[in-house]
Design an enzyme around this catalytic site. Sequence first.
Site, PDB file in Angstrom:
ATOM      1  N   PHE A 154       0.810  -1.223   0.000  1.00 34.39           N
ATOM      2  CA  PHE A 154       0.000   0.000   0.000  1.00 34.39           C
ATOM      3  C   PHE A 154       0.841   1.271   0.000  1.00 34.39           C
ATOM      4  O   PHE A 154       0.364   2.332  -0.376  1.00 34.39           O
ATOM      5  CB  PHE A 154      -0.941   0.008   1.223  1.00 34.39           C
ATOM      6  N   LYS A 178      -1.090  -7.105  -9.459  1.00 36.71           N
ATOM      7  CA  LYS A 178      -2.070  -7.244  -8.371  1.00 36.71           C
ATOM      8  C   LYS A 178      -1.705  -6.188  -7.342  1.00 36.71           C
ATOM      9  O   LYS A 178      -0.865  -6.400  -6.475  1.00 36.71           O
ATOM     10  CB  LYS A 178      -1.971  -8.656  -7.769  1.00 36.71           C
ATOM     11  N   GLU A 181      -4.844  -3.979  -2.099  1.00 35.17           N
ATOM     12  CA  GLU A 181      -6.293  -3.747  -2.033  1.00 35.17           C
ATOM     13  C   GLU A 181      -6.622  -2.506  -1.204  1.00 35.17           C
ATOM     14  O   GLU A 181      -7.763  -2.056  -1.174  1.00 35.17           O
ATOM     15  CB  GLU A 181      -7.011  -4.993  -1.483  1.00 35.17           C
ATOM     16  N   SER A 231       5.410  -6.939   3.331  1.00 32.41           N
ATOM     17  CA  SER A 231       5.943  -7.224   4.665  1.00 32.41           C
ATOM     18  C   SER A 231       6.769  -8.513   4.689  1.00 32.41           C
ATOM     19  O   SER A 231       6.688  -9.336   3.773  1.00 32.41           O
ATOM     20  CB  SER A 231       4.766  -7.353   5.644  1.00 32.41           C
ATOM     21  N   CYS A 286       9.600   1.944   3.526  1.00 35.45           N
ATOM     22  CA  CYS A 286      10.522   0.838   3.819  1.00 35.45           C
ATOM     23  C   CYS A 286      11.927   1.363   4.051  1.00 35.45           C
ATOM     24  O   CYS A 286      12.777   0.638   4.551  1.00 35.45           O
ATOM     25  CB  CYS A 286      10.523  -0.165   2.691  1.00 35.45           C
ATOM     26  N   GLU A 386       9.418  -4.265  12.882  1.00 35.46           N
ATOM     27  CA  GLU A 386       9.138  -3.072  12.069  1.00 35.46           C
ATOM     28  C   GLU A 386       7.820  -2.478  12.564  1.00 35.46           C
ATOM     29  O   GLU A 386       6.780  -3.147  12.515  1.00 35.46           O
ATOM     30  CB  GLU A 386       9.015  -3.482  10.600  1.00 35.46           C
TER      31      GLU A 386
END
Length: 501
Positions: A154, A178, A181, A231, A286, A386
């Site tokens: 995301f 893909k 979402e 992740s 990140c 994290e």
Amino acid sequence: MNKQIPASIPLYIDGKWELSASANSQDVTNPATQEVLTRVPFATQDEMQRAVASAKKAFQSWKETPVSSRARVMLNYQALLKEHQEELAKLLAQETGKTFEDAKGDIWRGIEVVEQAANIASMMMGETVENVATSIDCYSYTQPLGVCAGITPFNFPAMIPLWMFPMAIACGNTFILKPSEQDPITPTKLVELFEQAGAPAGVLQVIHGGKEQVDFLLDHPDIQAISFVGSVPVGQYIYRKGTDNLKRVQAFAGAKNHMVVMPDANKAAVINNLVGASVGAAGQRCMAISVAVLVGDAREWIPEIQQALAKVKPGAWDDPEAAYGPLISPQARERVLDFINRGKEEGATCLLDGSEVVVEGYPDGNWVGPTVFSDVTPQMAIYREEIFGPVLCLMTVDTLDEAIQLINECPFGNGTSIFTGSGAAARKYQHEILVGQVGINVPIPVPLPFFSFTGWRASFYGDQHAYGKQAVRFYTETKTVTARWFDSDIELAQQPNMTIQ
Ligand code: NAD
């Protein structure tokens, strides 16, 4: 509702936009308000089968399309992305909560990869050696793999899809995207522009969904390679399952990035850069700096670091005073608040607590204010995991060697930086640190696309990284030809009646 956002996000299959027949879908919300922006479907098996079949068919002609024509699609695409950058940034800001400037940056970093993809001809060049034996030459070509797929997170809904499909497609592959979402509006717009750039039908397809849809891609025998960013647990799962199915996989995963601060560093630069690198984008990068390791007397700067972060205010995307936006979802906010509580319970000193922050006019946003812990130890959850929020951990050590040991014992290896006035300290650090991307007096050392994005250890599973030359290696096979032509055939070639009837 923004007129540019459809009520339901369509799939893009075989060059056509279509509404999914799936009964399963979820809301996409504005994280500053919880307003529902649209709904995203979870594609059905039939829809995904059609996407793969179309991509497989399109590959047969796309791989034969001259490399210069493929590059020209990228040139057109770059121009369209630049033309629509502000409009894209507004949509991106609404669905992610990023500030407008940050949203523009998300798109810009993607545009830079498209610029690199427009150079594809020289990047795909093979190698040649003449006379490897008498009258025998050897040369290599790079050829595309077939259908490739990308699964994106995301936190960069423009940049990360653009890390993947432009390079893969420029190499001659076809691609199934893909997107996350949680923010599928931006990727949809990116793909609309790609269509306008002249990409033939079937070269790029978009399916939406979550685990079930990812599993379909991982299991499908016609998909040759998988690019993933997200992740650690999901990255490990995707790498294991994808390679178990004998696919090529590159999986970019989570991070815990340290900034080492030497006492001879420029203090103003340290504090200024630390603020932006730790809480910018609400810490949802990140490459965010989530730990500052203060060496020797640099520990005396802790009060000033705390004061600088205390001045930082989150806010809505179109508030020019806002330093960063909300977390992506209420669940993400809860998770960060849970870490803040655990940090307190485990004995870290909470110098600044953003749990209760209020943003005027936005009572329902997923806000977390800047949060700073000192006295953090490697055993604490706030250090080991994290957090992906605007939380900075401060640690102190006596020497550079201790700082290097601490960081090399942390499992993550995405990015790091050192702030120092000493070339010798910087040289030692860059050489000894087991992290793939190192900044020297630069807080977030993301390489430009003529290099590659080179995370290490738990931050990356695979061998060839994103964009640059490594992406070309990832998305192609090398074919090596050894050729001999016989001198005696020259005489035959010179005879006039050799023309084929
Ligand atoms: P995520 O792992 O939850 O989701 C990433 C993608 O995987 C999404 O498309 C999602 O639909 C899919 N997914 C989620 N759960 C799945 C499952 N169980 N099985 C299969 N697929 C699944 O990640 P996120 O929260 O969207 O993104 C944030 C994470 O991404 C952070 O950990 C961040 O560090 C990481 N990230 C890494 C890099 C990098 O280059 N190393 C860059 C950006 C983000």
